[in-house]
Scaffold this motif. Structure first.
Motif, PDB file in Angstrom:
ATOM      1  N   LEU A   1       0.830  -1.202   0.000  1.00 16.35           N
ATOM      2  CA  LEU A   1       0.000   0.000   0.000  1.00 16.35           C
ATOM      3  C   LEU A   1       0.866   1.255   0.000  1.00 16.35           C
ATOM      4  CD1 LEU A   1      -2.711  -0.916   2.699  1.00 16.35           C
ATOM      5  CD2 LEU A   1      -2.924  -1.048   0.198  1.00 16.35           C
ATOM      6  N   LYS A   2       0.708   2.063  -1.048  1.00 18.06           N
ATOM      7  CA  LYS A   2       1.420   3.344  -1.114  1.00 18.06           C
ATOM      8  C   LYS A   2       0.466   4.404  -0.556  1.00 18.06           C
ATOM      9  CE  LYS A   2       3.895   6.295  -4.308  1.00 18.06           C
ATOM     10  NZ  LYS A   2       3.760   6.857  -5.625  1.00 18.06           N
ATOM     11  N   VAL A   3       0.809   4.967   0.579  1.00 16.90           N
ATOM     12  CA  VAL A   3      -0.134   5.847   1.276  1.00 16.90           C
ATOM     13  C   VAL A   3       0.430   7.249   1.438  1.00 16.90           C
ATOM     14  CG1 VAL A   3      -1.052   3.882   2.574  1.00 16.90           C
ATOM     15  CG2 VAL A   3       0.717   5.292   3.616  1.00 16.90           C
ATOM     16  N   SER A   4      -0.483   8.230   1.493  1.00 17.61           N
ATOM     17  CA  SER A   4      -0.033   9.600   1.744  1.00 17.61           C
ATOM     18  C   SER A   4       0.524   9.674   3.168  1.00 17.61           C
ATOM     19  CB  SER A   4      -1.198  10.580   1.582  1.00 17.61           C
ATOM     20  OG  SER A   4      -2.356  10.118   2.245  1.00 17.61           O
ATOM     21  N   LYS A   5       1.545  10.506   3.338  1.00 21.45           N
ATOM     22  CA  LYS A   5       2.206  10.618   4.652  1.00 21.45           C
ATOM     23  C   LYS A   5       1.250  11.145   5.703  1.00 21.45           C
ATOM     24  CE  LYS A   5       7.171  11.018   4.486  1.00 21.45           C
ATOM     25  NZ  LYS A   5       8.309  11.930   4.676  1.00 21.45           N
ATOM     26  N   ILE A   6       0.225  11.876   5.251  1.00 17.62           N
ATOM     27  CA  ILE A   6      -0.789  12.380   6.170  1.00 17.62           C
ATOM     28  C   ILE A   6      -2.123  11.763   5.782  1.00 17.62           C
ATOM     29  CG2 ILE A   6      -2.088  14.452   6.843  1.00 17.62           C
ATOM     30  CD1 ILE A   6       0.527  16.013   6.655  1.00 17.62           C
TER      31      ILE A   6
ATOM     32  N   THR B   1     -11.259  17.924  -1.510  1.00 15.74           N
ATOM     33  CA  THR B   1     -10.029  18.667  -1.170  1.00 15.74           C
ATOM     34  C   THR B   1      -8.910  17.706  -0.809  1.00 15.74           C
ATOM     35  OG1 THR B   1     -11.348  20.484  -0.312  1.00 15.74           O
ATOM     36  CG2 THR B   1      -9.055  20.428   0.382  1.00 15.74           C
ATOM     37  N   ALA B   2      -9.252  16.689   0.000  1.00 15.67           N
ATOM     38  CA  ALA B   2      -8.232  15.721   0.421  1.00 15.67           C
ATOM     39  C   ALA B   2      -7.635  15.037  -0.806  1.00 15.67           C
ATOM     40  CB  ALA B   2      -8.850  14.697   1.369  1.00 15.67           C
ATOM     41  N   LEU B   3      -8.487  14.519  -1.675  1.00 15.65           N
ATOM     42  CA  LEU B   3      -7.983  13.784  -2.844  1.00 15.65           C
ATOM     43  C   LEU B   3      -7.172  14.708  -3.757  1.00 15.65           C
ATOM     44  CD1 LEU B   3     -11.102  11.569  -3.712  1.00 15.65           C
ATOM     45  CD2 LEU B   3      -8.907  10.765  -2.802  1.00 15.65           C
ATOM     46  N   GLU B   4      -7.667  15.926  -3.965  1.00 22.80           N
ATOM     47  CA  GLU B   4      -6.931  16.866  -4.835  1.00 22.80           C
ATOM     48  C   GLU B   4      -5.585  17.258  -4.223  1.00 22.80           C
ATOM     49  OE1 GLU B   4     -10.781  18.891  -7.061  1.00 22.80           O
ATOM     50  OE2 GLU B   4      -9.661  20.091  -5.613  1.00 22.80           O
ATOM     51  N   SER B   5      -5.500  17.180  -2.879  1.00 23.53           N
ATOM     52  CA  SER B   5      -4.238  17.519  -2.203  1.00 23.53           C
ATOM     53  C   SER B   5      -3.306  16.316  -2.133  1.00 23.53           C
ATOM     54  CB  SER B   5      -4.512  17.998  -0.776  1.00 23.53           C
ATOM     55  OG  SER B   5      -5.479  19.000  -0.762  1.00 23.53           O
ATOM     56  N   GLY B   6      -3.761  15.185  -2.608  1.00 30.90           N
ATOM     57  CA  GLY B   6      -2.902  13.989  -2.621  1.00 30.90           C
ATOM     58  C   GLY B   6      -3.141  13.038  -1.459  1.00 30.90           C
ATOM     59  N   ILE B   7      -4.090  13.364  -0.584  1.00 30.66           N
ATOM     60  CA  ILE B   7      -4.379  12.445   0.529  1.00 30.66           C
ATOM     61  C   ILE B   7      -5.200  11.276  -0.012  1.00 30.66           C
ATOM     62  CG2 ILE B   7      -5.689  12.176   2.688  1.00 30.66           C
ATOM     63  CD1 ILE B   7      -4.907  15.017   3.403  1.00 30.66           C
ATOM     64  N   ASN B   8      -4.689  10.055   0.194  1.00 27.26           N
ATOM     65  CA  ASN B   8      -5.420   8.882  -0.309  1.00 27.26           C
ATOM     66  C   ASN B   8      -5.837   7.947   0.824  1.00 27.26           C
ATOM     67  OD1 ASN B   8      -3.060   7.630   0.455  1.00 27.26           O
ATOM     68  ND2 ASN B   8      -2.659   6.647  -1.515  1.00 27.26           N
ATOM     69  N   PHE B   9      -5.631   8.381   2.083  1.00 31.04           N
ATOM     70  CA  PHE B   9      -5.866   7.490   3.222  1.00 31.04           C
ATOM     71  C   PHE B   9      -6.913   8.112   4.154  1.00 31.04           C
ATOM     72  CE2 PHE B   9      -3.869   3.880   5.498  1.00 31.04           C
ATOM     73  CZ  PHE B   9      -4.579   3.959   6.687  1.00 31.04           C
ATOM     74  N   PHE B  10      -7.962   7.335   4.436  1.00 33.70           N
ATOM     75  CA  PHE B  10      -9.088   7.842   5.233  1.00 33.70           C
ATOM     76  C   PHE B  10      -9.342   6.898   6.403  1.00 33.70           C
ATOM     77  CE2 PHE B  10      -9.261   9.434   0.982  1.00 33.70           C
ATOM     78  CZ  PHE B  10      -9.642  10.765   1.124  1.00 33.70           C
ATOM     79  N   ASP B  11      -9.371   7.482   7.598  1.00 32.84           N
ATOM     80  CA  ASP B  11      -9.518   6.672   8.817  1.00 32.84           C
ATOM     81  C   ASP B  11     -10.926   6.800   9.394  1.00 32.84           C
ATOM     82  OD1 ASP B  11      -8.327   5.106  11.072  1.00 32.84           O
ATOM     83  OD2 ASP B  11      -8.920   6.873  12.210  1.00 32.84           O
ATOM     84  N   HIS B  12     -11.530   5.653   9.676  1.00 32.18           N
ATOM     85  CA  HIS B  12     -12.878   5.609  10.240  1.00 32.18           C
ATOM     86  C   HIS B  12     -12.900   4.698  11.462  1.00 32.18           C
ATOM     87  CE1 HIS B  12     -15.456   7.598   7.226  1.00 32.18           C
ATOM     88  NE2 HIS B  12     -14.517   7.247   6.367  1.00 32.18           N
TER      89      HIS B  12
END
Ligand SMILES: NC(=O)c1ccc[n+]([C@@H]2O[C@H](COP(=O)([O-])OP(=O)(O)OC[C@H]3O[C@@H](n4cnc5c(N)ncnc54)[C@H](OP(=O)(O)O)[C@@H]3O)[C@@H](O)[C@H]2O)c1
Length: 306
Positions: free
Chosen positions: A11-16, A37-48
């Protein structure tokens, strides 16, 4: 945005990562905007977690996915289970399977990339957890497994039976709440800061390629809320302000940069619900604090060093 490959995975994940605990009281339009905004900023990881907003956070996120099915492939979704709010913890097979099925339904997805056991259950039977994880993996419902708020020995006990690696330990960590760092710095001292309260969890995770995901990275405590601009943390805010000025970022970005400066390759979970705050905070990836700046922030919080 910078990326890292989570050890023990492909898994290649965004650092944030974006934490979704607080989105429950937002409108669907606000949640859609935040995800965009998250996806456009490069964030690909979402915590639930199943319990965030009593399920409402996953539900809203799932509604956004329903409206934008193309988002799913760009995302790594992590959820958690095992807490029954106000009652107890439950790592039984019956409970975990029920939680995962309900989370998948709310999130409008067939699988989660990562499932975490949210907080230790005193009655955890590791063999039963192993059977449960096997079933979830074989059904294609969960691709990787991890824990949150677990000690090294609790992880070792699970590992004795698990077929799949523990890849994450999500832990509370910030400049203000730095228990796992304090004890190492104060080893063999008499003061309270020297107490090893977590079994050396920081070094254990590093030795075992378990990625630490810091949570509540700008929170002082539940009672005080954020330490950003909080009068109880004036000295820390002064140092953060000087650095914010130097690097042309906001104070939350400095607090996240403090975590990223640690060589453990942690993946902070940022919990903002504001697109503007998110864009400001992820600037933490664009610069590196010096060693002295890291210590200046640590010591600005009235921490002792031997
Ligand atoms: N594993 C666990 O036991 C556990 C426990 C708690 C949380 N978590 C996870 O960790 C994530 C982060 O936790 P958290 O929400 O407590 O983290 P946080 O990032 O420390 O706090 C976010 C909160 O700070 C506020 N904030 C105030 N000023 C801000 C500014 N200038 N910039 C950015 N934010 C500002 C945010 O408000 P705005 O929304 O207005 O920006 C939001 O309410 C959660 O979403 C969840 O996924 C895990």
């Amino acid at each position: 945005m910078e990326y890292l490959t989570l050890p023990q995975t492909d898994l290649k994940v965004s650092k944030i990562a974006l934490g979704c605990m607080r989105i429950a009281d937002k409108s669907i339009e606000e949640v859609e905007e935040l995800i965009k905004t998250a996806l456009e900023s490069g964030i690909n990881f979402f915590d639930h977690a199943d319990i965030y907003g009593g399920g409402k956070s996953e539900e809203l996120f799932g509604e956004a996915l329903k409206r934008h099915p193309e988002y799913r492939k760009q995302m790594i979704i992590q959820t958690k289970c095992g807490i029954i709010p106000g009652k107890r913890y439950d790592f039984s097979k019956e409970h975990i399977l029920k939680c995962v099925n309900e989370s998948l339904e709310r999130l409008h997805t067939d699988y989660v990339d990562i499932l975490l056991l949210h907080r230790p259950d005193a009655l955890c039977d590791p063999q039963e957890v192993a059977e449960t994880f096997n079933e979830l993996y074989e059904a294609g419902k969960v691709h990787y497994f991890g824990v949150s708020n677990h000690t090294p020995l609790q992880i070792e006990l699970l590992k004795k039976y698990l077929k799949y690696p523990i890849i994450i330990n999500q832990l509370q960590l910030s400049i203000v709440h730095s228990v796992m760092i304090d004890s190492g710095l104060n080893m063999n001292m008499k003061e309270a800061f020297a107490q090893d309260k977590d079994g050396g969890v920081l070094d254990y995770c590093r030795l075992n390629d378990i990625t630490i995901q810091p949570w509540s990275s700008i929170q002082a405590s539940w009672a005080e809320g954020t330490f950003i601009d909080h009068p109880n943390y004036q000295k820390l805010n002064d140092v953060m302000q000087q650095l914010a000025h130097k690097y042309q970022v906001t104070k939350p970005a400095i607090a996240i940069a403090w975590l990223l400066r640690h060589p453990a390759h942690m993946q902070p979970i940022v919990g903002t619900t504001s697109s503007q705050h998110l864009k400001e905070t992820i600037k933490a990836c664009d610069f590196t604090l010096t060693r002295q700046e890291w210590y200046d922030l640590y010591l600005a919080n009235e921490k002792p060093l031997p």
